[in-house]
Enzyme design. Structure first.
Site, PDB file in Angstrom:
ATOM      1  N   VAL A   1     -15.773   4.839  -4.040  1.00 52.04           N
ATOM      2  CA  VAL A   1     -16.044   3.771  -5.019  1.00 52.04           C
ATOM      3  C   VAL A   1     -16.965   2.718  -4.401  1.00 52.04           C
ATOM      4  CG1 VAL A   1     -15.013   2.012  -6.520  1.00 52.04           C
ATOM      5  CG2 VAL A   1     -13.837   4.187  -6.175  1.00 52.04           C
TER       6      VAL A   1
ATOM      7  N   ILE B   1     -13.267   2.625 -18.219  1.00 58.89           N
ATOM      8  CA  ILE B   1     -12.854   2.244 -19.591  1.00 58.89           C
ATOM      9  C   ILE B   1     -12.499   0.752 -19.556  1.00 58.89           C
ATOM     10  CG2 ILE B   1     -11.175   2.633 -21.442  1.00 58.89           C
ATOM     11  CD1 ILE B   1     -10.541   5.382 -20.146  1.00 58.89           C
TER      12      ILE B   1
ATOM     13  N   GLY C   1     -11.497  18.610  -6.404  1.00 57.77           N
ATOM     14  CA  GLY C   1     -11.535  17.257  -5.852  1.00 57.77           C
ATOM     15  C   GLY C   1     -10.828  16.225  -6.711  1.00 57.77           C
TER      16      GLY C   1
ATOM     17  N   LYS D   1      -0.100   1.726 -13.047  1.00 55.20           N
ATOM     18  CA  LYS D   1      -1.023   1.285 -14.101  1.00 55.20           C
ATOM     19  C   LYS D   1      -0.254   0.695 -15.279  1.00 55.20           C
ATOM     20  CE  LYS D   1      -4.473   4.579 -12.502  1.00 55.20           C
ATOM     21  NZ  LYS D   1      -4.861   5.999 -12.504  1.00 55.20           N
TER      22      LYS D   1
ATOM     23  N   VAL E   1      -7.186   0.338 -13.864  1.00 53.34           N
ATOM     24  CA  VAL E   1      -6.644   1.224 -14.907  1.00 53.34           C
ATOM     25  C   VAL E   1      -7.809   1.862 -15.665  1.00 53.34           C
ATOM     26  CG1 VAL E   1      -5.177   1.400 -16.962  1.00 53.34           C
ATOM     27  CG2 VAL E   1      -4.663  -0.336 -15.231  1.00 53.34           C
TER      28      VAL E   1
HETATM   29  N1  HSE Z   1      -5.674   9.320  -8.976  1.00 53.59           N
HETATM   30  C1  HSE Z   1      -6.034   8.747 -10.219  1.00 53.59           C
HETATM   31  C2  HSE Z   1      -5.951   9.792 -11.319  1.00 53.59           C
HETATM   32  C3  HSE Z   1      -7.442   8.199 -10.272  1.00 53.59           C
HETATM   33  O1  HSE Z   1      -5.729  10.977 -11.057  1.00 53.59           O
HETATM   34  O2  HSE Z   1      -6.106   9.404 -12.454  1.00 53.59           O
HETATM   35  C4  HSE Z   1      -7.554   6.815  -9.783  1.00 53.59           C
HETATM   36  O3  HSE Z   1      -6.800   5.904 -10.538  1.00 53.59           O
END
Ligand code: HSE
Length: 431
Positions: free
Chosen positions: A14, A136, A187, A205, A132
């Site tokens: 990121v 989006i 991945g 979240k 979250v």
């Molecule tokens: N590991 C999270 C997911 C992505 O699989 O949605 C990052 O929030």
């Protein structure tokens, strides 16, 4: 043009995406905010790995304190994830007068109270759009776009890994383990996928979404959590025959004066808007009193998607700094009608139940007798196979029942000598 200086802690996937966007869209962003935005320093413990972005090596450091202690840095983006030392870095940077951007949902879910209080004491803000649903814009929508609304519930598919696994199982008729292997190969799943597949990432979240919708910063312990790891292909296929599909939902629901927060696999009708959310996509369905029912949908992970959200936070903070005023952007007003948090035992739901029972006369009578003692009414029942000596699957849908009653009934049913495996119960939500 005056410049705003950004320090980035964490030059991973990121972090490098953020640097890339700030470089490639620099002129566009400067025109939009009327100030330059410059990445002044980047820290990471690994300075050797190749990144897909070119930078001046002189701005790199292994020590995050070089960013925190730099008086010229205005905004610090914490993108290392995890609890420690991310928490200490954010607290340290706030004390040094910096505004913060973070994508760290686990940290906010576990230590949000302390972090937000510290930001307020320091007269600074913490922005967290990427925490979250990656790109989006759900956080900004709840905080700003829907500011006048009251909310009654949120249903979120907020973990892309789990959603990918369930989609693979359903679309390719493969087992959980095969789907997880595929998620790792692509991945999407981490080497240790526990946080994703056990529902913990979704719960982090949900804590954040609940805070924004209901003004309650609940503890992770207040969230009932069940992941996708025990969902079997057989149940996915039996559910399909009933025109239902399984999704890992993060749900926060108001019921009278109580609020319940839970994460668990949920059966929804195929015509439900969330049923078509496949692969690694996320979707958050929010019921608000003024704007109605809204669906926020899109990729919930990915370098540029998450980086897009981080950059939007950096731009918002730049605008605040430019205006020269501190406005707390987290004016959370608790929903006073919520007096308590409800437990999973209290929920009323329809359920899908699968029992593995011997195929002989009187079996269904015994099972339905126990269910009826607990006031549970059967909506439909099907026996899936015919075998003389082994157990066969019996799939039932039961009408709305209290979770506590169902659990107690299933405990008794599971102990019957005609029952050969632990029962499966999956909660259902309506369209
Ligand atoms: N590991 C999270 C997911 C992505 O699989 O949605 C990052 O929030």
């Amino acid at each position: 043009m005056k410049k705003i200086n950004v320090g980035i802690i964490g030059f991973g996937n990121v972090g490098s995406g953020v640097v890339k966007i700030l470089q490639e869209r620099n002129s566009l962003l400067s025109q939009k905010v009327g100030l330059g935005i410059q990445v002044k320093r980047i820290s990471d413990i690994d300075l050797l790995s190749k990144r897909n972005v070119r930078i001046d090596k002189n701005i790199l450091t292994k020590d995050a304190l070089d960013i925190i202690n730099d008086p010229q840095i205005d905004i610090v983006a914490e993108l290392i994830g995890g609890i420690h030392p991310a928490k200490e870095y954010i607290l340290g940077a706030l004390k040094k007068g910096k505004n913060i951007v973070t994508a760290n949902k686990a940290l906010l879910a576990l230590h949000g109270k302390e972090l937000f209080a510290s930001a307020s004491d320091c007269g600074k803000n913490i922005y967290f759009e990427a925490s979250v649903g990656a790109g989006i814009p759900i956080i900004k929508s709840l905080k700003e776009g829907l500011v006048a609304n009251r909310f009654s519930n949120i249903y979120g598919i907020v973990n892309g890994t789990s959603n990918f696994i369930l989609s693979q199982m359903s679309n390719n008729n493969c087992s959980f383990n095969e789907a997880l292997k595929e998620a790792k190969a692509k991945g999407f799943a981490e080497k240790d996928p526990t946080l994703d597949i056990e529902g913990i990432d979704s719960a982090h979240k949900l804590v954040i979404l609940t805070y924004l919708c209901f003004g309650k910063l609940i503890s992770l312990d207040d969230v009932y959590i069940e992941g996708v790891s025990r969902i079997s292909l057989a149940d996915i296929n039996y559910a399909k025959e009933l025109n239902l599909c399984v999704k890992l939902l993060a749900i926060a629901k108001k019921d009278g004066d109580s609020l319940g927060a839970r994460v668990h696999p949920t059966l929804i009708p195929n015509e439900h808007m969330l049923a078509s959310v496949d692969e690694v996509n996320n979707a958050i369905y929010v019921s608000s009193d003024l704007a109605g029912n809204l669906l926020f949908y899109g990729p919930g992970a990915g370098q540029l998607s998450a980086a897009s959200a981080v950059v939007s936070d950096i731009v918002d903070l730049t605008n605040d700094i430019k205006a020269g005023l501190f406005r707390s952007t987290l004016n959370i007003i608790p929903d006073k009608s919520i007096k308590r948090l409800s437990k999973i035992d209290e929920i009323q739901s329809r359920y899908y139940i699968r029992l593995m029972a011997l195929d002989k006369p009187g079996v269904l009578a015994k099972i339905s007798g126990i269910l009826s003692k607990f006031g549970i009414s059967i909506a439909s029942v099907t026996q899936k196979e015919r075998r003389k000596t082994q157990s066969v699957p019996i799939v039932m849908i039961i009408h709305e029942a209290k979770e506590k009653n169902l659990r107690e009934a299933l405990q008794i049913i599971d102990r019957l000598d005609i029952i050969k495996e632990k029962s499966v119960a999956i909660r259902m939500e309506k369209a």
